[in-house]
Every structure is written in C-alpha cells, then in structure tokens.
Design a protein around this motif. Structure first.
Motif: not given
Length: 361
Positions: A55-66
């Motif tokens: 439902f959303s691709n807004k993300c607070s994380k900064n995972c190095l692979y994603c």
C-alpha cells in the motif's frame, strides 16, 4: 555422511545443515522430495493465498540493499488511499481469499499507527470478521503492536534478514534506526502479544557463508517461529550494496540455495507455514512452483492496483508488475495446480504450529 543418513535423523545439527546446503544436483532432489513428503504429512497439500497489498513505498529506513530505501531519490513514492486499499480487500473477499497481507515501508509515528488500526477494523467489518490479516510493517512499539492485534490482525512478518549481527550491519547502516537488538526485541514482543510470528532471511548476500545460513535456520528453530518468508538476494542498482555485485554467487546458485533453505526448514519445523516468495520467480519462471514442491505452502498473489506495482521494487526484475489482480489470480491458480497442490480457498490457513502451541497452553 550420505544425505540419506542425515535425513534419517530426528534432529539436525549445524554440521548436518551445512552438509545439506552443500548438496549437489542428485542429493538436493532427494532433499526436496523428502521435504515434500514432510509437507504432505504435517501441513497437507493445500496452498493458501495471502492477497498482498503493497500500500505504500514510503520508508524511514535506509537499508543498504533495498530499492525503496529512504535515500533512493530515483523511486516514485506513493501511498494508496484507504478507499484503494479497501477496494483491494474487497477483491480478495470476492475471490475467496482467506487472508490478506498489508505491507509497506517501515514508518513509526502516531498518525501511521492510528491509520493502520482503523484500516484493520474496516477490513474486519468489510469481511464480516472472516478475513485473516497479516501485517508486514516493520519495527514498532509494544503499544502499537498491541493496538493492531486488538483491532483484528493475527499474523506479523518481520524478517530478521540475517541472524548474524555482524552480517546484519553489512547490509544496514550502523545508526539508531537500524538496530539489530531492537529488531530482535520486536520479534519477542510480537510473540508475547500472541501474534502468529513470521520471520526470514535473505539468501546469497555478499559475504554470507553456509555457516551463516545454517545459523539462520537454527535461529528460526530456537525462536520457535510460526511462519517464514525468505528469498534470494536480488540486487538493485540504486542501492549502496550494488557496488558488491561482483562478489555475489550466480543467480542460479542463490535460487538453489533458497530452495534448500526452504526444504531444510520444512524438515526442521514440520508444521509451520513457509511462503514461496515472488523473488523466486524473478530468477526462474517456475520458481514459486519449485518452492512449493520443495516444502513451501503459502503463495502471496499481488492484489495491489496494477498502476502502482512498478513503484514497489525492493529489487530489480520484479515479476508481475504489469498485471492486474485478476491476472495474478489466474496465474497463481495454474501455478499451484502445476505444483500438485490444491488452493485453500476461504480459509485463513493458520500455522498448524501456532495452533498446536495454543492448544497446549
């Protein structure tokens, strides 16, 4: 030790697991066959649908692979409206899906918490309280997880990604937002709150060894998970980890390693739910069928509106982004039949492992 001798054991130790992960073509086919027999005996030949709503691709994380990491400026961000989400839920209900998965980027704030709580309640009302709801929304507080399960959610998928702390920090920034210990604590909270708890790992990461993967399987066994979702590492060009692409094992090897991981986990944890991930189909057009034959029993047809699917790309070459929910449903029905299973329509498909634990308490 011959593979037959390992498979005859009641319990697999780390050495056994590593030997199974090393298995060659003939040996791994024996492994898949044995895992398939375990699946038939303990969870049956039904494959259960989880209608996936990204439902959303807004993300607070900064995972190095994603691919949807916060720092990626090349992705078009979106957030489905409540009406669009509920329309997808109605599609699932109309087509006899027993369950849906609400998945989005990791966000943690009161507005988000309240919105998800409200959506869960509306989804339950819309389905006359018959729908099984799985959430995959990342790390949250005890209070948030409690609100969501009380609203009607019953399952939660939070992938540990790697149970090895050192490797975890090879694929995540070392800051307060990416804390291995907190992720582990969230899994413990979910268990305490009586969710059906799912986790999983990424297979074929740069620097990952067979020893790491064996430890991952033992972690899941010792944590006593109820369900698992794991898949091969697929690189994304707009991520920091992409610079290590030359260190990766070939795609085919990542695919086969993931099949082995599914089979070994099925043998180790006979009655849990194991998903056949979409990423498998990115490598092999029959990837999900092969995962079902190797021991998986869950498939997640994508029921996100087609116009948004191309924006939820965790990795490159994601399949089915140009389809609508009807196309995906027809495709999944064929795939499950090819794999020799039947579809568990209008059923939650709860983890037998979880239900057994409940009955014993």
């Amino acid at each position: 030790m011959a593979i037959e001798a390992i498979l005859s054991k009641n319990e697999l130790d780390k050495y056994d697991i590593i030997e199974l992960l090393k298995s060659d073509f003939d040996e791994r086919n024996k492994l898949y066959k044995f895992a398939s027999e375990i699946k038939s005996k303990y969870v049956g030949r039904k494959t259960f649908f989880r209608g996936l709503i990204e439902f959303s691709n807004k993300c607070s994380k900064n995972c190095l692979y994603c691919g949807i990491r916060r720092g990626n400026r090349n992705v078009t961000r979106y957030d489905l409206s409540d009406d669009e989400i509920l329309k997808s839920v109605q599609f699932a209900i109309d087509n006899n899906y027993g369950s849906v998965v609400l998945q989005g980027g990791e966000l943690e704030n009161p507005k988000h918490t309240d919105r998800i709580e409200s959506l869960i309640k509306e989804m339950m009302i819309l389905s006359d309280w018959k729908l099984g709801i799985t959430l995959s929304l990342g790390e949250q507080s005890y209070e948030t997880y409690k609100k969501w399960i009380e609203a009607g959610a019953k399952r939660y998928l939070l992938r540990i990604e790697s149970s090895n702390k050192e490797l975890y920090y090879e694929i995540h920034p070392k800051d307060k937002l990416h804390d291995f210990d907190r992720r582990l604590e969230c899994l413990k909270i979910l268990k305490e709150l009586n969710y059906q708890v799912g986790t999983g790992v990424i297979v074929g990461l740069p620097g990952q060894s067979l020893e790491h993967l064996a430890d991952d399987l033992l972690f899941m066994k010792n944590f006593d998970i109820d369900m698992c979702g794991m898949g091969p590492y697929l690189e994304h060009q707009d991520t920091p980890l992409f610079k290590k692409k030359d260190e990766l094992i070939p795609l085919e090897d990542r695919f086969n390693l993931t099949l082995k991981m599914i089979s070994i986990l099925r043998i180790m944890m006979k009655d849990i739910n194991i998903a056949a991930s979409t990423a498998m189909q990115s490598i092999d057009k029959f990837g999900r069928e092969k995962a079902l034959k190797a021991g998986a029993n869950i498939i997640m047809p994508n029921i996100t509106p087609g116009s948004f699917r191309d924006y939820y790309k965790l990795y490159e070459n994601k399949p089915c982004t140009d389809e609508e929910a009807d196309d995906c449903l027809n495709c999944m029905e064929i795939r499950i039949t090819i794999a020799g299973d039947e579809i568990g329509l209008s059923e939650h498909g709860d983890s037998p492992h979880f239900l057994k634990k409940q009955n014993n308490n």
